[in-house]
Design an enzyme around this catalytic site. Structure first.
Site, PDB file in Angstrom:
ATOM      1  N   THR A 197      -2.425  23.953 -56.458  1.00 42.66           N
ATOM      2  CA  THR A 197      -3.630  24.760 -56.273  1.00 42.66           C
ATOM      3  C   THR A 197      -4.346  25.083 -57.569  1.00 42.66           C
ATOM      4  O   THR A 197      -3.738  25.185 -58.631  1.00 42.66           O
ATOM      5  CB  THR A 197      -3.266  26.085 -55.560  1.00 42.66           C
ATOM      6  OG1 THR A 197      -4.454  26.803 -55.292  1.00 42.66           O
ATOM      7  CG2 THR A 197      -2.336  26.945 -56.386  1.00 42.66           C
ATOM      8  N   GLY A 231      -7.323  29.082 -67.549  1.00 41.15           N
ATOM      9  CA  GLY A 231      -8.405  28.432 -66.819  1.00 41.15           C
ATOM     10  C   GLY A 231      -9.727  29.123 -67.092  1.00 41.15           C
ATOM     11  O   GLY A 231      -9.941  29.720 -68.153  1.00 41.15           O
ATOM     12  N   ASP A 232     -10.613  29.061 -66.113  1.00 36.76           N
ATOM     13  CA  ASP A 232     -11.930  29.687 -66.269  1.00 36.76           C
ATOM     14  C   ASP A 232     -11.908  31.178 -65.976  1.00 36.76           C
ATOM     15  O   ASP A 232     -12.782  31.916 -66.446  1.00 36.76           O
ATOM     16  CB  ASP A 232     -12.940  29.001 -65.338  1.00 36.76           C
ATOM     17  CG  ASP A 232     -12.534  29.064 -63.858  1.00 36.76           C
ATOM     18  OD1 ASP A 232     -11.320  29.097 -63.570  1.00 36.76           O
ATOM     19  OD2 ASP A 232     -13.435  29.054 -63.002  1.00 36.76           O
ATOM     20  N   THR A 252     -14.252  29.671 -58.098  1.00 38.18           N
ATOM     21  CA  THR A 252     -12.884  29.252 -57.843  1.00 38.18           C
ATOM     22  C   THR A 252     -12.873  27.722 -57.860  1.00 38.18           C
ATOM     23  O   THR A 252     -13.916  27.084 -57.725  1.00 38.18           O
ATOM     24  CB  THR A 252     -12.376  29.757 -56.472  1.00 38.18           C
ATOM     25  OG1 THR A 252     -13.235  29.252 -55.443  1.00 38.18           O
ATOM     26  CG2 THR A 252     -12.376  31.275 -56.395  1.00 38.18           C
ATOM     27  N   GLY A 255     -10.915  24.994 -62.953  1.00 39.75           N
ATOM     28  CA  GLY A 255     -11.438  25.850 -64.007  1.00 39.75           C
ATOM     29  C   GLY A 255     -11.974  25.096 -65.199  1.00 39.75           C
ATOM     30  O   GLY A 255     -12.951  25.524 -65.826  1.00 39.75           O
TER      31      GLY A 255
HETATM   32  N1  GLY Z   1     -10.142  28.558 -61.211  1.00 41.45           N
HETATM   33  C1  GLY Z   1      -8.812  28.823 -61.499  1.00 41.45           C
HETATM   34  C2  GLY Z   1      -8.229  27.998 -62.548  1.00 41.45           C
HETATM   35  O1  GLY Z   1      -8.668  26.894 -62.782  1.00 41.45           O
HETATM   36  O2  GLY Z   1      -7.292  28.456 -63.175  1.00 41.45           O
END
Ligand code: GLY
Length: 349
Positions: A197, A231-232, A252, A255
């Site tokens: 994920t 991440g972002d 989401t 990222g």
């Molecule tokens: N958007 C979550 C990540 O890439 O960590």
């Protein structure tokens, strides 16, 4: 009219309980950002949500590392943490960074030391379910090592976990053969047999049309990431951005893509230029798509093999979202009720 009557929120598909709680707290007089952080805390507490907080999928070393950020439109100030270990309420730690320090981002050991100083409880965030997923991922890495892979025995182990994973990046289920997923770093892509994920929870909130805005995002980040990968989510302007004069946005999904494109900031700039929330989300994603050039990231010419969903909320109350790929949903809170809505997407099919 109480604060809660005019409250408008937009967030990720998994933010339903968070917006309900935030609305309840706001109705009791809790400041909006505090109410949203408390709502996000419910998601961080949920061990079944394997992309956020307690029970989040770990890094490649089996350690859960959390990222979170908040931004308060009234003060135009943000607080964030990256690579936080052992403290489930990462969003609340980020709020403490905003409130108690002159800094915007604390990372790793420094973030943990700060959380300890603020009195946060430490615990092992790796649940038995997340550990099993991590072990299944390790077993799938190589056929030339001592790990026994999920396909080596007829246990159905990895497949069953994937099928039940509600936080996976394709809520409709694993990618179909016609839209193959892009292999991610660490060979974790393809049609994964283990939970995998970029999942995240985001909420942007407005206390009333024309009122004050704020935002909050929390995640355990990319599953099985290289330790230390942020991440972002904690990168202000990439994962979230709030401008009290204009609107708020959050992301989401992959990222790295929104970091490379400053996507949340871009969506707010597009709202400032007069676009609706949905147009701005789509506009920022179209730019992201056009700058996704490396072949390893494409499933077809010009088409990313990954998704990003962008949530946008204008100061006048217009709320929307968009995704790169079809089949994604978002949560909107308006008029005292929440709805799960389909995202328009850059690629409609
Ligand atoms: N958007 C979550 C990540 O890439 O960590």
């Amino acid at each position: 009219m109480s604060t809660a009557d005019g409250l408008i929120m937009v967030g990720s598909w998994n933010a339903g309980p968070a917006v309900e709680r935030a609305a309840m707290q706001a109705a009791r007089g809790t400041a909006l950002l505090d109410a949203v952080v408390e709502g996000i805390g419910l998601i961080e507490d949920d061990p079944e949500e394997m992309s956020v907080g307690y029970g989040g999928l770990p890094n490649e070393a089996g350690v859960v590392e959390l990222d979170a950020a908040v931004m308060d439109g009234r003060t135009h100030k943000a607080g964030a943490v990256a690579g936080l270990k052992g403290v489930r309420h990462a969003a609340k730690v980020a709020l403490n960074v905003l409130r108690r320090t002159d800094h915007a981002l604390l990372v790793g050991e420094g973030a943990l030391a700060f959380a300890r100083q603020c009195g946060f409880k430490e615990e092992d965030l790796l649940t038995a379910k997340a550990r099993e997923a991590w072990l299944a991922w390790k077993a799938s890495l190589s056929t030339r090592d001592a790990w026994i892979g999920p396909d080596d025995e007829t246990t159905g182990f990895g497949g069953a976990l994937w099928a039940g994973h509600k936080a996976n990046p394709t809520p409709g289920g694993p990618p179909t053969p016609s839209t193959p997923a892009v292999p991610a770093p660490g060979r974790s892509g393809g049609a994964p047999k283990v939970p995998f994920t970029f999942g995240t929870v985001h909420v942007s909130a407005l206390n009333a049309p024309g009122g004050d805005l704020c935002s909050c995002t929390s995640t355990s980040g990319l599953s099985y990431k290289i330790p230390g990968r942020a991440g972002d989510t904690p990168v202000i302007g990439a994962g979230l951005y709030t401008d009290n004069a204009v609107g708020s946005a959050g992301c989401t999904g992959r990222g790295e893509a929104t970091v490379h494109n400053c996507s949340a900031f871009h969506a707010v700039v597009l709202m400032e230029s007069g676009m609706s929330a949905t147009e701005a989300a789509l506009g920022a994603l179209k730019r992201l798509v056009s700058r996704t050039i490396e072949a390893r990231l494409l499933s077809a010419p010009g088409r990313p093999g990954f998704n990003v969903t962008l949530y946008a909320l204008r100061k006048d109350g217009d709320a929307g979202a968009a995704s790169v790929l079809p089949g994604y949903t978002y949560v909107r809170w308006r008029g005292g009720r929440r709805e799960l809505l389909e995202c328009p997407s850059v690629f409609p099919s």
